[in-house]
Scaffold this motif. Structure first.
Motif, PDB file in Angstrom:
ATOM      1  N   MET A 154       0.834  -1.208   0.000  1.00  0.00           N
ATOM      2  CA  MET A 154       0.000   0.000   0.000  1.00  0.00           C
ATOM      3  C   MET A 154       0.866   1.253   0.000  1.00  0.00           C
ATOM      4  O   MET A 154       0.578   2.233  -0.693  1.00  0.00           O
ATOM      5  CB  MET A 154      -0.945  -0.013   1.211  1.00  0.00           C
ATOM      6  CG  MET A 154      -2.071  -1.029   1.093  1.00  0.00           C
ATOM      7  SD  MET A 154      -3.290  -0.885   2.431  1.00  0.00           S
ATOM      8  CE  MET A 154      -2.366  -1.599   3.784  1.00  0.00           C
ATOM      9  N   PHE A 155       1.949   1.229   0.776  1.00  0.00           N
ATOM     10  CA  PHE A 155       2.867   2.366   0.834  1.00  0.00           C
ATOM     11  C   PHE A 155       3.469   2.656  -0.542  1.00  0.00           C
ATOM     12  O   PHE A 155       3.506   3.810  -0.991  1.00  0.00           O
ATOM     13  CB  PHE A 155       3.980   2.068   1.849  1.00  0.00           C
ATOM     14  CG  PHE A 155       5.113   3.043   1.826  1.00  0.00           C
ATOM     15  CD1 PHE A 155       5.012   4.263   2.463  1.00  0.00           C
ATOM     16  CD2 PHE A 155       6.294   2.734   1.158  1.00  0.00           C
ATOM     17  CE1 PHE A 155       6.070   5.172   2.454  1.00  0.00           C
ATOM     18  CE2 PHE A 155       7.354   3.628   1.132  1.00  0.00           C
ATOM     19  CZ  PHE A 155       7.245   4.850   1.777  1.00  0.00           C
ATOM     20  N   VAL A 156       3.948   1.621  -1.226  1.00  0.00           N
ATOM     21  CA  VAL A 156       4.571   1.795  -2.541  1.00  0.00           C
ATOM     22  C   VAL A 156       3.569   2.364  -3.534  1.00  0.00           C
ATOM     23  O   VAL A 156       3.894   3.276  -4.316  1.00  0.00           O
ATOM     24  CB  VAL A 156       5.146   0.454  -3.045  1.00  0.00           C
ATOM     25  CG1 VAL A 156       5.580   0.569  -4.506  1.00  0.00           C
ATOM     26  CG2 VAL A 156       6.325   0.020  -2.180  1.00  0.00           C
ATOM     27  N   LEU A 157       2.347   1.871  -3.518  1.00  0.00           N
ATOM     28  CA  LEU A 157       1.323   2.363  -4.440  1.00  0.00           C
ATOM     29  C   LEU A 157       0.982   3.824  -4.146  1.00  0.00           C
ATOM     30  O   LEU A 157       0.880   4.649  -5.071  1.00  0.00           O
ATOM     31  CB  LEU A 157       0.071   1.496  -4.334  1.00  0.00           C
ATOM     32  CG  LEU A 157      -1.094   1.873  -5.249  1.00  0.00           C
ATOM     33  CD1 LEU A 157      -0.658   1.885  -6.713  1.00  0.00           C
ATOM     34  CD2 LEU A 157      -2.265   0.925  -5.047  1.00  0.00           C
ATOM     35  N   GLU A 158       0.825   4.159  -2.875  1.00  0.00           N
ATOM     36  CA  GLU A 158       0.506   5.540  -2.505  1.00  0.00           C
ATOM     37  C   GLU A 158       1.645   6.483  -2.884  1.00  0.00           C
ATOM     38  O   GLU A 158       1.414   7.611  -3.329  1.00  0.00           O
ATOM     39  CB  GLU A 158       0.217   5.622  -1.003  1.00  0.00           C
ATOM     40  CG  GLU A 158      -1.058   4.901  -0.581  1.00  0.00           C
ATOM     41  CD  GLU A 158      -1.236   4.842   0.914  1.00  0.00           C
ATOM     42  OE1 GLU A 158      -0.611   5.666   1.618  1.00  0.00           O
ATOM     43  OE2 GLU A 158      -1.987   3.976   1.409  1.00  0.00           O
ATOM     44  N   LEU A 159       2.874   6.016  -2.708  1.00  0.00           N
ATOM     45  CA  LEU A 159       4.036   6.828  -3.061  1.00  0.00           C
ATOM     46  C   LEU A 159       4.093   7.045  -4.579  1.00  0.00           C
ATOM     47  O   LEU A 159       4.348   8.165  -5.054  1.00  0.00           O
ATOM     48  CB  LEU A 159       5.309   6.137  -2.572  1.00  0.00           C
ATOM     49  CG  LEU A 159       6.596   6.969  -2.509  1.00  0.00           C
ATOM     50  CD1 LEU A 159       6.450   8.111  -1.503  1.00  0.00           C
ATOM     51  CD2 LEU A 159       7.772   6.073  -2.127  1.00  0.00           C
ATOM     52  N   ALA A 160       3.841   5.984  -5.341  1.00  0.00           N
ATOM     53  CA  ALA A 160       3.877   6.078  -6.803  1.00  0.00           C
ATOM     54  C   ALA A 160       2.792   7.001  -7.339  1.00  0.00           C
ATOM     55  O   ALA A 160       2.995   7.701  -8.342  1.00  0.00           O
ATOM     56  CB  ALA A 160       3.741   4.683  -7.413  1.00  0.00           C
ATOM     57  N   MET A 161       1.646   7.038  -6.662  1.00  0.00           N
ATOM     58  CA  MET A 161       0.530   7.879  -7.102  1.00  0.00           C
ATOM     59  C   MET A 161       0.670   9.327  -6.641  1.00  0.00           C
ATOM     60  O   MET A 161      -0.128  10.179  -7.018  1.00  0.00           O
ATOM     61  CB  MET A 161      -0.788   7.300  -6.580  1.00  0.00           C
ATOM     62  CG  MET A 161      -1.145   5.942  -7.164  1.00  0.00           C
ATOM     63  SD  MET A 161      -1.403   5.991  -8.955  1.00  0.00           S
ATOM     64  CE  MET A 161      -2.846   7.044  -9.061  1.00  0.00           C
ATOM     65  N   GLY A 162       1.665   9.603  -5.808  1.00  0.00           N
ATOM     66  CA  GLY A 162       1.851  10.960  -5.308  1.00  0.00           C
ATOM     67  C   GLY A 162       0.922  11.312  -4.168  1.00  0.00           C
ATOM     68  O   GLY A 162       0.812  12.490  -3.799  1.00  0.00           O
ATOM     69  N   TRP A 163       0.274  10.308  -3.572  1.00  0.00           N
ATOM     70  CA  TRP A 163      -0.661  10.574  -2.475  1.00  0.00           C
ATOM     71  C   TRP A 163       0.066  10.817  -1.158  1.00  0.00           C
ATOM     72  O   TRP A 163      -0.486  11.426  -0.238  1.00  0.00           O
ATOM     73  CB  TRP A 163      -1.637   9.411  -2.320  1.00  0.00           C
ATOM     74  CG  TRP A 163      -2.555   9.251  -3.509  1.00  0.00           C
ATOM     75  CD1 TRP A 163      -2.955  10.235  -4.374  1.00  0.00           C
ATOM     76  CD2 TRP A 163      -3.171   8.045  -3.963  1.00  0.00           C
ATOM     77  NE1 TRP A 163      -3.793   9.726  -5.340  1.00  0.00           N
ATOM     78  CE2 TRP A 163      -3.945   8.368  -5.109  1.00  0.00           C
ATOM     79  CE3 TRP A 163      -3.159   6.717  -3.528  1.00  0.00           C
ATOM     80  CZ2 TRP A 163      -4.683   7.426  -5.808  1.00  0.00           C
ATOM     81  CZ3 TRP A 163      -3.898   5.777  -4.213  1.00  0.00           C
ATOM     82  CH2 TRP A 163      -4.651   6.125  -5.339  1.00  0.00           C
ATOM     83  N   ILE A 164       1.298  10.320  -1.036  1.00  0.00           N
ATOM     84  CA  ILE A 164       2.132  10.588   0.129  1.00  0.00           C
ATOM     85  C   ILE A 164       3.548  10.895  -0.366  1.00  0.00           C
ATOM     86  O   ILE A 164       3.886  10.601  -1.523  1.00  0.00           O
ATOM     87  CB  ILE A 164       2.193   9.391   1.107  1.00  0.00           C
ATOM     88  CG1 ILE A 164       2.760   8.154   0.408  1.00  0.00           C
ATOM     89  CG2 ILE A 164       0.837   9.115   1.728  1.00  0.00           C
ATOM     90  CD1 ILE A 164       3.039   6.990   1.337  1.00  0.00           C
TER      91      ILE A 164
END
Length: 336
Positions: free
Chosen positions: A110-120
């Motif tokens: 989840m962290f990697v996906l959120e980071l890739a999407m620019g959400w975090i």
């Protein structure tokens, strides 16, 4: 009078009925928690850094809950403590490791996906709440706190509650399988509501907490009859979430974390659950589905089949008493 007494006492098993046993256990656990909060308020915070204080408080509460379990097992349930899910053989430890790896990997995904999407975005590493706070001892204290909280929650909401509620509902018209499933729903809903007053909690975070309890934590218990998978998953999920990746306030709220993060694009909140944390977003909902599928696959691989473990809805084994003319008690299936 006999009818009134039967509402409270099971004369065939020689103990309180299941609903009352669970109620006594829950109320005592709450009283212990409230007493510990009063004690914490009475101790000046300057005597101990908050991160160490949290660890000490969690460890003390775990000790109290473990003592409660020992007393309840002997006086209320009349069963060995191991039967709550602690048959510590090689399989148990392998399940614990699998659960911890699964919880950690789902959180990292989840962290990697959120980071890739620019959400975090990552704003720092090896962060502490106080510049003078040593990082390594603070992380160790965080691990102790998480481990203590995880074990006591699994004891209360899975090991004791599900087992006793399932036993109490194992009527002829319901059967052990449906009784266990009902017990899972009851214990999981109460567990989720107990987290509804967390800081920044939302309706979705409460729903996802219930979902995690049903689809992952309870599933690991129900499919194996042991607490290894739920303890492992709960530990991997919580520790990596807060003390490794810095979610839910990370170092600022809990003392230390390997990464410091902040919210990026607020448009992703429906998925990330920010500012609460992952449980408040739809990514966590998806992780629950992935979790139960992977747990089911693991159980099938290790045990050859997947199904509700027969031990959970059965009363403890008692020897037959023929001399007094009493019927022999049913024998409980021992977990494998």
């Amino acid at each position: 009078m006999g009818t009134i007494a039967d509402l409270f006492w099971n004369s065939d098993e020689g103990r309180l009925r299941a609903g009352w046993r669970v109620l006594v256990f829950w109320i005592t656990a709450i009283v212990f928690g409230l007493a510990l909060l009063r004690l914490r308020d009475a101790v000046p915070s300057v005597l101990l850094a908050e991160v160490y204080g949290n660890a000490a408080e969690a460890a003390i509460y775990l000790f109290l809950i473990w003592m409660l379990l020992l007393v309840a097992s002997r006086l209320l349930d009349r069963r060995p403590v191991a039967d709550y899910g602690f048959h510590l053989d090689e399989t148990w430890w392998l399940d614990l490791g699998f659960g911890a790896a699964l919880g950690a990997l789902l959180m990292v995904a989840m962290f990697v996906l959120e980071l890739a999407m620019g959400w975090i975005r990552v704003t720092g590493t090896f962060a502490t709440a106080d510049p003078g706070l040593p990082f390594a001892p603070a992380i160790l204290a965080g691990f102790v706190a998480v481990l203590s909280v995880v074990i006591q929650e699994e004891l209360i909401w899975r090991g004791y509650s599900i087992k006793n509620i399932a036993e109490g509902l194992n009527w002829k018209a319901i059967g052990p399988r449906r009784a266990t499933l009902i017990a899972v729903l009851v214990a999981s809903v109460v567990f989720g509501l107990a987290h509804a007053d967390n800081i920044d909690a939302t309706a979705l975070s409460t729903f996802n907490t219930v979902l995690i309890a049903v689809l992952v934590l309870s599933a690991g218990y129900v499919l194996t009859g042991q607490l290894a998978i739920p303890i492992g998953f709960h530990l991997g999920w919580n520790f990596v979430q807060v003390f490794v990746l810095g979610f839910y306030g990370g170092a600022a709220r809990f003392g230390a974390s390997f990464l410091a993060i902040e919210e990026g694009d607020p448009a992703g909140r429906l998925w990330t659950g920010m500012p609460y944390s992952n449980e408040g977003g739809l990514l966590s909902t998806g992780a629950c589905v992935a979790g139960i599928l992977l747990i089911a696959a693991w159980v099938r691989l290790r045990r050859g089949s997947v199904g509700v473990h027969p031990s959970l809805a059965q009363p403890p084994t008692r020897p037959a008493i023929s001399a007094a003319g009493l019927p022999a008690a049913r024998a409980a299936a021992r977990p494998g």
